[in-house]
Design a protein around this motif. Sequence first.
Motif, short mmCIF file in Angstrom:
data_model
loop_
_atom_site.label_atom_id
_atom_site.label_comp_id
_atom_site.label_asym_id
_atom_site.label_seq_id
_atom_site.Cartn_x
_atom_site.Cartn_y
_atom_site.Cartn_z
N GLN A 3 6.18 -13.29 -2.51
CA GLN A 3 7.02 -13.50 -3.68
C GLN A 3 7.34 -12.18 -4.39
O GLN A 3 8.49 -11.94 -4.78
N ILE A 4 6.33 -11.31 -4.52
CA ILE A 4 6.59 -10.01 -5.15
C ILE A 4 7.51 -9.18 -4.28
O ILE A 4 8.42 -8.50 -4.78
N GLY A 5 7.30 -9.24 -2.94
CA GLY A 5 8.17 -8.50 -2.03
C GLY A 5 9.61 -8.96 -2.12
O GLY A 5 10.54 -8.13 -2.17
N LEU A 6 9.83 -10.27 -2.15
CA LEU A 6 11.19 -10.80 -2.28
C LEU A 6 11.81 -10.40 -3.61
O LEU A 6 13.01 -10.06 -3.68
N ALA A 25 11.64 3.80 -0.60
CA ALA A 25 10.39 4.35 -1.13
C ALA A 25 9.86 3.48 -2.26
O ALA A 25 8.64 3.23 -2.37
N VAL A 26 10.78 3.01 -3.11
CA VAL A 26 10.36 2.12 -4.21
C VAL A 26 9.78 0.83 -3.65
O VAL A 26 8.77 0.31 -4.16
N LEU A 27 10.41 0.30 -2.59
CA LEU A 27 9.90 -0.92 -1.98
C LEU A 27 8.49 -0.71 -1.42
O LEU A 27 7.60 -1.54 -1.61
N GLY A 58 2.83 -1.56 -1.96
CA GLY A 58 1.46 -1.06 -2.05
C GLY A 58 0.78 -1.47 -3.34
O GLY A 58 -0.38 -1.92 -3.34
N LEU A 59 1.51 -1.32 -4.46
CA LEU A 59 0.95 -1.74 -5.74
C LEU A 59 0.72 -3.26 -5.76
O LEU A 59 -0.27 -3.73 -6.33
N ARG A 101 -5.06 -8.03 -4.43
CA ARG A 101 -6.49 -7.96 -4.15
C ARG A 101 -7.31 -8.13 -5.43
O ARG A 101 -8.33 -8.83 -5.43
N ARG A 102 -6.85 -7.50 -6.52
CA ARG A 102 -7.58 -7.60 -7.78
C ARG A 102 -7.56 -9.03 -8.32
O ARG A 102 -8.50 -9.48 -8.98
#
Length: 469
Positions: free
Chosen positions: A12-15, A175-177, A182-183, A189-190
């Motif tokens: 969802q975050i990737g989309l 690069a932003v993607l 990564g973030l 994970r957190r």
Amino acid sequence: MLKSIKGRLLLQIGLLLLTIVLVLEAIFAAAVYTYYFDSARQIVQSRAVTAATLSNQFMEGYTLPERARYILENLVPGESSRVEVLDLQGRTVVDSYGFSSSQRIRTPDVRVAQQGGVGSYTGYSKAFKQRIMAVSSPLVSYGEVIGTLRFSVSTEPLYREVAKLIGWSIGIGAAVLLLGFGLSLIIARRIVAPIKELTVISRKMATGDFTAKAVLKHNDEVGTLAESLNHMNEELSKSEKMKNDFISTVSHELRTPLTSIKGWGETLVVGGLEDEETTMLGLGVITSETDRLIGLVEDLLDFSKYQAGEIRMRSVPVDLNNLLAQLDLQYSLAGNRRGVVLSTRLPGEPLPMHADLNRLKQVFVNLIDNAIKFSELNGEIRLTAVREDLQVHISVQDDGEGIPAEDLEKIGRRFYKGSSKMSGSGLGLAISKEIVRLHGGQIKIDSEYGVGTTVTVTLPLAVESAEAT
């Protein structure tokens, strides 16, 4: 991967990031294209309009070829545009390279100029096999259009520059993607790590291990869930302990009468029933212990129904006063082994209500028996009924040992028998509370350790009957 919270969160975050980057890329590309091409068009248009205006002002009456020669001879040094003078049919009279052509140019900018306006055109030129930008302005003599002055430039350098900038923006977007992904992975994970810990703890709880505790790391929804899980863990641990205590108590309560029955049975068999006094004593003990077993079994059956929510009431119009009077008579005649006296104070008027008479009798018998059990030898218990509007308060009071403060709030819970060493299953009060609740009433327990206990049952009276009385 996608079946887990982490996978769905990353997807969802990737989309979302991809959508945002694509929208920003589209806006940036449109802005760059518009900026470069509008700037170039304004420059070319400024030159074309200026040249045409000067010609129209100072060369009125001149022929089109004379004007064309003058315009081309007075171009700004280093003019990068291709300048053409066209006649009304769109043929090139002469251009900045000194050539003429009979091929007609019918692009939109030329048609607008022939109508007296300033037109522009961006497209592909078959003659020069490249993309161009052209601006055409009318040449006027005595108010009539006699030709067209056309400035055109190649847009290939513009396209290359725009493509370069868009390429840079795509690289930055990628690069932003990657950074965002990564973030997102770190954030996922957190978020998921505490949930996994809670899952492990809940599985341990499911196997009966109540020693595991959730660690409260953040004061958020996951932290609230951890607190709830710990609270549930504590409650389950308490319930497990009470259940084990209950099983131990019931096992003891069942073993005692069974041992007595077996012992007296063997005694009677060995004695051959010849001693009448011993035989009658043994049969009396067997009968008494059998009654105890029946009571325990009935408690267990009622409790299983209570656990399953299957206790059903068969309500009919009854007079509660009659039931309490019958109990007074029953306990006065039957007496009890402890020599406890029952004192009763009832109202002189009926107490009409819709109730299951047998179930209510079960409640008050249980309360009176408990009061007798915990009273001093040859003591006294008091049964009192007080009517208050459309309610009646029935209290059973004893002067026995009372209930410790730490047990008072837990009395009546499932599997809880308290610290008393008296015999019994510890189920009677829990069942009584459920029966009273199903009648729309409640039970309140007041007790002081070493002084005594008062149990008050509040029940609703029948509205129509109460009004009639």
